[in-house]
Design a protein around this motif. Structure first.
Motif, PDB file in Angstrom:
ATOM      1  N   LYS A 139      -3.397 -12.451  -5.658  1.00 48.69           N
ATOM      2  CA  LYS A 139      -4.821 -12.816  -5.644  1.00 48.69           C
ATOM      3  C   LYS A 139      -5.577 -11.674  -5.338  1.00 48.69           C
ATOM      4  CE  LYS A 139      -7.815 -16.400  -3.639  1.00 48.69           C
ATOM      5  NZ  LYS A 139      -7.776 -17.681  -2.762  1.00 48.69           N
ATOM      6  N   ASP A 166     -11.209 -18.450  -8.224  1.00 48.67           N
ATOM      7  CA  ASP A 166     -10.001 -17.452  -7.573  1.00 48.67           C
ATOM      8  C   ASP A 166      -9.605 -16.537  -8.739  1.00 48.67           C
ATOM      9  OD1 ASP A 166      -9.523 -18.807  -5.077  1.00 48.67           O
ATOM     10  OD2 ASP A 166      -8.496 -20.476  -5.949  1.00 48.67           O
ATOM     11  N   TYR A 175      -6.488 -13.978  -9.886  1.00 52.70           N
ATOM     12  CA  TYR A 175      -5.163 -13.633  -9.818  1.00 52.70           C
ATOM     13  C   TYR A 175      -4.867 -12.374 -10.887  1.00 52.70           C
ATOM     14  CZ  TYR A 175      -4.748 -17.835  -7.075  1.00 52.70           C
ATOM     15  OH  TYR A 175      -4.736 -18.807  -6.103  1.00 52.70           O
TER      16      TYR A 175
END
Length: 142
Positions: free
Chosen positions: A61, A74, A76
């Motif tokens: 992350k 988010d 990643y």
């Protein structure tokens, strides 16, 4: 021209034959490779990632400098340096995503970019997804 460097597809996808959640996917093959990148909304979408059966396994992350973005998405990646060169993680393009009447996630597997949303086969979403893909072309300028 620019479009000749891209191979694109727009289709619907269901994980299970009788699934009530259908995803609208636009997929583009580009001449540049980015490793693996996953950009997903924090709310609203199931953790089903088209094009990558392992989800976020093996990815780290990362946070971007844009704090408003970090509150909503988010990110990643398999290579944090490739994230900084990924042209779609730009405020203008992300604002375009947020203006849509549905939530879009982005997943990259090497040179394939997937933009997808739970769309429940609403036919009005197809032209919107095509427009989004055209905006992605403009942002990437490959």
């Amino acid at each position: 021209g620019l479009l000749s460097k891209w191979i694109i597809q727009i289709y619907t996808y269901s994980v299970y034959a009788n699934a009530s959640h259908v995803y609208l996917v636009s997929q583009a093959n580009v001449p540049k490779t980015y490793g693996r990148i996953l950009v997903r909304r924090r709310k609203g979408l199931l953790n089903i990632h088209i094009g990558e059966v392992f989800g976020k396994r093996g990815l780290q992350k990362v946070s971007l400098e844009w704090q408003d973005f970090n509150k909503k998405y988010d990110v990643y990646t398999s290579d944090s340096e490739k994230v900084t060169s990924f042209e779609l993680l730009h405020p203008v393009f992300m604002e375009t995503l947020e203006a849509l009447p549905f939530q879009v996630n982005i997943e990259v597997v090497d040179n394939v970019i997937y933009l997808y949303a739970r769309a429940n086969t609403n036919p009005s979403y197809y032209p919107m997804m095509l427009d989004l893909l055209q905006k992605a072309f403009q942002e990437m300028k490959l």
